[in-house]
Design a protein around this motif. Structure first.
Motif, PDB file in Angstrom:
ATOM      1  N   LEU A  14     -53.179  64.287 105.328  1.00  0.00           N
ATOM      2  CA  LEU A  14     -53.160  62.840 105.179  1.00  0.00           C
ATOM      3  C   LEU A  14     -51.718  62.401 105.000  1.00  0.00           C
ATOM      4  O   LEU A  14     -51.038  62.855 104.082  1.00  0.00           O
ATOM      5  CB  LEU A  14     -54.001  62.411 103.970  1.00  0.00           C
ATOM      6  N   VAL A  15     -51.259  61.523 105.896  1.00  0.00           N
ATOM      7  CA  VAL A  15     -49.911  60.971 105.810  1.00  0.00           C
ATOM      8  C   VAL A  15     -50.079  59.509 105.418  1.00  0.00           C
ATOM      9  O   VAL A  15     -50.387  58.659 106.252  1.00  0.00           O
ATOM     10  CB  VAL A  15     -49.145  61.122 107.143  1.00  0.00           C
ATOM     11  N   GLU A  16     -49.910  59.239 104.133  1.00  0.00           N
ATOM     12  CA  GLU A  16     -50.237  57.918 103.578  1.00  0.00           C
ATOM     13  C   GLU A  16     -49.371  57.654 102.350  1.00  0.00           C
ATOM     14  O   GLU A  16     -49.265  58.523 101.474  1.00  0.00           O
ATOM     15  CB  GLU A  16     -51.722  57.891 103.200  1.00  0.00           C
ATOM     16  N   ASP A  17     -48.781  56.461 102.276  1.00  0.00           N
ATOM     17  CA  ASP A  17     -47.946  56.114 101.129  1.00  0.00           C
ATOM     18  C   ASP A  17     -48.638  55.210 100.114  1.00  0.00           C
ATOM     19  O   ASP A  17     -48.113  54.990  99.032  1.00  0.00           O
ATOM     20  CB  ASP A  17     -46.636  55.460 101.589  1.00  0.00           C
ATOM     21  N   ASN A  18     -49.829  54.724 100.428  1.00  0.00           N
ATOM     22  CA  ASN A  18     -50.550  53.835  99.514  1.00  0.00           C
ATOM     23  C   ASN A  18     -51.433  54.677  98.588  1.00  0.00           C
ATOM     24  O   ASN A  18     -52.398  55.302  99.050  1.00  0.00           O
ATOM     25  CB  ASN A  18     -51.395  52.844 100.320  1.00  0.00           C
ATOM     26  N   ILE A  66     -55.037  65.442 111.628  1.00  0.00           N
ATOM     27  CA  ILE A  66     -54.033  64.660 110.907  1.00  0.00           C
ATOM     28  C   ILE A  66     -54.527  63.222 110.818  1.00  0.00           C
ATOM     29  O   ILE A  66     -54.864  62.613 111.837  1.00  0.00           O
ATOM     30  CB  ILE A  66     -52.673  64.695 111.629  1.00  0.00           C
ATOM     31  N   LEU A  67     -54.568  62.685 109.608  1.00  0.00           N
ATOM     32  CA  LEU A  67     -54.885  61.280 109.361  1.00  0.00           C
ATOM     33  C   LEU A  67     -53.552  60.593 109.082  1.00  0.00           C
ATOM     34  O   LEU A  67     -52.899  60.875 108.076  1.00  0.00           O
ATOM     35  CB  LEU A  67     -55.831  61.139 108.166  1.00  0.00           C
ATOM     36  N   LEU A  68     -53.142  59.710 109.975  1.00  0.00           N
ATOM     37  CA  LEU A  68     -51.781  59.165 109.955  1.00  0.00           C
ATOM     38  C   LEU A  68     -51.784  57.644 109.841  1.00  0.00           C
ATOM     39  O   LEU A  68     -52.360  56.960 110.688  1.00  0.00           O
ATOM     40  CB  LEU A  68     -51.068  59.599 111.245  1.00  0.00           C
ATOM     41  N   ASP A  69     -51.118  57.141 108.814  1.00  0.00           N
ATOM     42  CA  ASP A  69     -50.916  55.700 108.679  1.00  0.00           C
ATOM     43  C   ASP A  69     -49.729  55.307 109.555  1.00  0.00           C
ATOM     44  O   ASP A  69     -48.848  56.127 109.824  1.00  0.00           O
ATOM     45  CB  ASP A  69     -50.641  55.352 107.215  1.00  0.00           C
ATOM     46  N   LEU A  70     -49.699  54.066 110.017  1.00  0.00           N
ATOM     47  CA  LEU A  70     -48.571  53.586 110.827  1.00  0.00           C
ATOM     48  C   LEU A  70     -47.417  53.102 109.972  1.00  0.00           C
ATOM     49  O   LEU A  70     -46.252  53.320 110.300  1.00  0.00           O
ATOM     50  CB  LEU A  70     -49.007  52.435 111.748  1.00  0.00           C
ATOM     51  N   ASN A  71     -47.715  52.438 108.875  1.00  0.00           N
ATOM     52  CA  ASN A  71     -46.691  51.806 108.055  1.00  0.00           C
ATOM     53  C   ASN A  71     -46.240  52.756 106.952  1.00  0.00           C
ATOM     54  O   ASN A  71     -46.791  52.761 105.862  1.00  0.00           O
ATOM     55  CB  ASN A  71     -47.229  50.499 107.460  1.00  0.00           C
ATOM     56  N   LEU A  72     -45.245  53.568 107.282  1.00  0.00           N
ATOM     57  CA  LEU A  72     -44.750  54.591 106.362  1.00  0.00           C
ATOM     58  C   LEU A  72     -43.261  54.404 106.103  1.00  0.00           C
ATOM     59  O   LEU A  72     -42.534  53.939 106.983  1.00  0.00           O
ATOM     60  CB  LEU A  72     -44.949  55.987 106.963  1.00  0.00           C
ATOM     61  N   PRO A  73     -42.795  54.831 104.927  1.00  0.00           N
ATOM     62  CA  PRO A  73     -41.357  54.824 104.686  1.00  0.00           C
ATOM     63  C   PRO A  73     -40.665  55.998 105.393  1.00  0.00           C
ATOM     64  O   PRO A  73     -41.307  56.965 105.784  1.00  0.00           O
ATOM     65  CB  PRO A  73     -41.254  54.976 103.169  1.00  0.00           C
ATOM     66  N   LYS A  74     -39.363  55.855 105.552  1.00  0.00           N
ATOM     67  CA  LYS A  74     -38.451  56.865 106.098  1.00  0.00           C
ATOM     68  C   LYS A  74     -38.621  57.099 107.596  1.00  0.00           C
ATOM     69  O   LYS A  74     -37.654  57.094 108.326  1.00  0.00           O
ATOM     70  CB  LYS A  74     -38.520  58.181 105.328  1.00  0.00           C
TER      71      LYS A  74
END
Length: 151
Positions: A14-18, A66-74
């Motif tokens: 999971l690629v998620e910043d929230n 892979i579960l990928l968010d679009l709005n990520l930092p960096k």
């Protein structure tokens, strides 16, 4: 090969910043009928380090999905997706965009970059859990995935 019959836990990244969405995804996968492990990274740079098994992720498991968010930092999700699909050792891993963006340009761009599917995050708690569980069911029990990476 579907993962339900291979005798090991399915690996999700999971690629998620929230933090709220991370918690909901964890809850949804915990309630699952399919044995799974969830690794979590909070930005695009971490995601690529994890996938390439760079420090501090040298022992990272290879994700099945892979579960990928679009709005990520960096490094945003589009950049991560582009790198994954350009890398011969990663390009066969299914990538599911799960995002709040309903922008047609985001949808088109992700499919141009060969995303496997694009899902809008529901705002309703119960619907969010159902969506994550549906993604898991589809990718781990219905879809046939390659048993190993071969180039």
């Amino acid at each position: 090969m579907s993962l339900e019959n291979i005798g090991r836990a399915a690996e999700f990244l999971l690629v998620e910043d929230n933090p709220g969405d991370v918690r909901l995804t964890c809850e949804a996968l915990t309630e699952s009928k399919v044995k799974n492990n969830l690794s979590i990274v909070g930005d695009g740079m971490e995601a690529m380090a994890f996938l390439r098994r760079e420090e501090p992720y040298t022992d990272a498991p290879r994700p099945d999905v892979i579960l990928l968010d679009l709005n990520l930092p960096k490094k945003n999700g589009l950049e991560v997706l582009e790198e994954i699909k350009a890398d011969p050792s990663l390009k066969r891993i299914p990538v599911v965009i799960i995002t709040s963006s309903e922008a047609e340009q985001d949808i088109l761009k992700t499919y141009d970059l060969h995303v496997n599917c694009y899902v809008n995050k529901p705002v309703d708690l119960e619907q969010f859990i159902k969506v994550v569980q549906s993604i898991e069911t589809f990718w781990l029990t219905i879809v046939k995935l390659p048993s190993e990476v071969v180039d």
